[in-house]
Design a protein around this motif. Structure first.
Motif, PDB file in Angstrom:
ATOM      1  N   GLN A  99      10.650  -0.652   5.768  1.00 29.49           N
ATOM      2  CA  GLN A  99      11.705   0.333   6.019  1.00 29.49           C
ATOM      3  C   GLN A  99      11.167   1.755   6.194  1.00 29.49           C
ATOM      4  O   GLN A  99      11.925   2.654   6.543  1.00 29.49           O
ATOM      5  N   GLY A 100       9.894   1.955   5.935  1.00 30.92           N
ATOM      6  CA  GLY A 100       9.352   3.296   6.117  1.00 30.92           C
ATOM      7  C   GLY A 100       7.960   3.449   5.544  1.00 30.92           C
ATOM      8  O   GLY A 100       7.444   2.558   4.867  1.00 30.92           O
ATOM      9  N   HIS A 101       7.359   4.601   5.816  1.00 28.16           N
ATOM     10  CA  HIS A 101       5.981   4.877   5.401  1.00 28.16           C
ATOM     11  C   HIS A 101       5.917   5.223   3.916  1.00 28.16           C
ATOM     12  O   HIS A 101       6.802   5.899   3.377  1.00 28.16           O
ATOM     13  N   HIS A 102       4.846   4.783   3.273  1.00 24.92           N
ATOM     14  CA  HIS A 102       4.561   5.171   1.895  1.00 24.92           C
ATOM     15  C   HIS A 102       3.168   5.787   1.830  1.00 24.92           C
ATOM     16  O   HIS A 102       2.256   5.350   2.535  1.00 24.92           O
ATOM     17  N   ASP A 103       3.029   6.784   0.967  1.00 28.28           N
ATOM     18  CA  ASP A 103       1.749   7.465   0.814  1.00 28.28           C
ATOM     19  C   ASP A 103       0.851   6.786  -0.212  1.00 28.28           C
ATOM     20  O   ASP A 103      -0.351   7.067  -0.262  1.00 28.28           O
ATOM     21  N   LEU A 104       1.420   5.919  -1.030  1.00 29.69           N
ATOM     22  CA  LEU A 104       0.646   5.218  -2.051  1.00 29.69           C
ATOM     23  C   LEU A 104       1.404   3.967  -2.480  1.00 29.69           C
ATOM     24  O   LEU A 104       2.629   3.992  -2.601  1.00 29.69           O
ATOM     25  N   TRP A 105       0.663   2.892  -2.699  1.00 33.12           N
ATOM     26  CA  TRP A 105       1.241   1.668  -3.261  1.00 33.12           C
ATOM     27  C   TRP A 105       0.708   1.482  -4.667  1.00 33.12           C
ATOM     28  O   TRP A 105      -0.496   1.593  -4.910  1.00 33.12           O
ATOM     29  N   LEU A 106       1.605   1.187  -5.599  1.00 33.13           N
ATOM     30  CA  LEU A 106       1.221   0.836  -6.965  1.00 33.13           C
ATOM     31  C   LEU A 106       1.760  -0.564  -7.233  1.00 33.13           C
ATOM     32  O   LEU A 106       2.978  -0.760  -7.308  1.00 33.13           O
ATOM     33  N   VAL A 107       0.870  -1.521  -7.349  1.00 32.92           N
ATOM     34  CA  VAL A 107       1.249  -2.935  -7.296  1.00 32.92           C
ATOM     35  C   VAL A 107       0.894  -3.651  -8.594  1.00 32.92           C
ATOM     36  O   VAL A 107      -0.258  -3.603  -9.053  1.00 32.92           O
ATOM     37  N   ASP A 108       1.871  -4.329  -9.166  1.00 30.79           N
ATOM     38  CA  ASP A 108       1.629  -5.175 -10.336  1.00 30.79           C
ATOM     39  C   ASP A 108       0.749  -6.356  -9.922  1.00 30.79           C
ATOM     40  O   ASP A 108       0.972  -6.971  -8.874  1.00 30.79           O
ATOM     41  N   ALA A 109      -0.257  -6.644 -10.730  1.00 25.44           N
ATOM     42  CA  ALA A 109      -1.189  -7.718 -10.373  1.00 25.44           C
ATOM     43  C   ALA A 109      -0.531  -9.091 -10.376  1.00 25.44           C
ATOM     44  O   ALA A 109      -0.933  -9.978  -9.616  1.00 25.44           O
TER      45      ALA A 109
END
Length: 243
Positions: free
Chosen positions: A52-62
């Protein structure tokens, strides 16, 4: 006539976390950067949000209900190739961290962690500067484990935002009976993967809300799941918070 300088656009993050307590803490902390934070609680929801749009950073649960964080990162890379990515996990195993780095995560955040430690790594990721602080070297906030609630440590982690702490604790206590029952079922079935998953998530939540005594009991049960003493300590700590 003096004119104000143009405002710098706020960065937009995608936070992927299926535990509501952890998600609430991380979102509140990240918004103080300041930043806009979109949240998703599964691999599928994260992909939809990223589309849905651009993100500057992803923080992802392992570890997600429908897949692994490394699998999600591969799907996100098909949408944006240059977005920095951080993994977060309650697992302190060095081998797990190495595999996450090999999958393409710039750094691994070990839950629970304080707001300042979180923002330090996030700022470095956004700046694409030197390698972020290793989670094995990062200062870890220690709870006073003789208390049911550690107010000082919990408020410090939330930068003194008591309203956020109250909201997180209310949610934590509402979910605690269900988590306790899930832990009991895993112990009864000798289902170590299920037990480990429940305890890892609960350990992180305890850190974020300052549930010091329960955090210690969770660690003991994780180390000795067949121990009657560890099981009793876990139940006593839960009962103390619920009553």
């Amino acid at each position: 006539m003096q004119t104000n300088p143009p405002r710098t656009p706020r960065p937009r993050f995608l936070l992927v976390e299926d535990d509501m307590i952890t998600c609430g803490f991380l979102k509140a902390a990240l918004e103080t950067l300041p930043a806009d934070v979109d949240t998703a609680d599964s691999l599928a929801a994260a992909v939809t949000m990223a589309q849905q749009g651009h993100h500057d950073l992803w923080l992802v649960d392992a570890n997600l209900p429908d897949g692994h964080g490394s699998d999600l990162l591969g799907k996100l890379r098909l949408l944006q190739t240059d977005t920095p990515a951080l993994a977060h996990t309650a697992d302190r195993d060095a081998g797990t961290h190495a595999r996450l780095r090999q999958a393409g995560f710039g750094d691994i955040l070990v839950k629970p962690l304080g707001r300042d430690d979180l923002l330090k790594v996030v700022r470095r990721a956004l700046a694409r500067g030197p390698a972020p602080l290793s989670p094995t070297q990062a200062p870890v906030t220690q709870l006073n484990e003789t208390q049911d609630w550690d107010e000082i440590t919990a408020l410090a982690a939330l930068n003194g935002q008591r309203n956020h702490l109250i909201a997180l604790r209310e949610l934590f206590l509402a979910e605690l009976p269900g988590v306790r029952d899930a832990v009991d079922q895993a112990v009864d079935r000798h289902d170590e993967p299920a037990l480990r998953n429940q305890l890892h998530r609960l350990q992180a939540s305890c850190g974020f809300v300052g549930a010091a005594r329960l955090a210690r009991a969770v660690r003991n049960l994780h180390q000795m799941p067949a121990s009657d003493q560890a099981q009793a300590g876990f139940h006593d700590a839960v009962a103390a918070l619920l009553h």
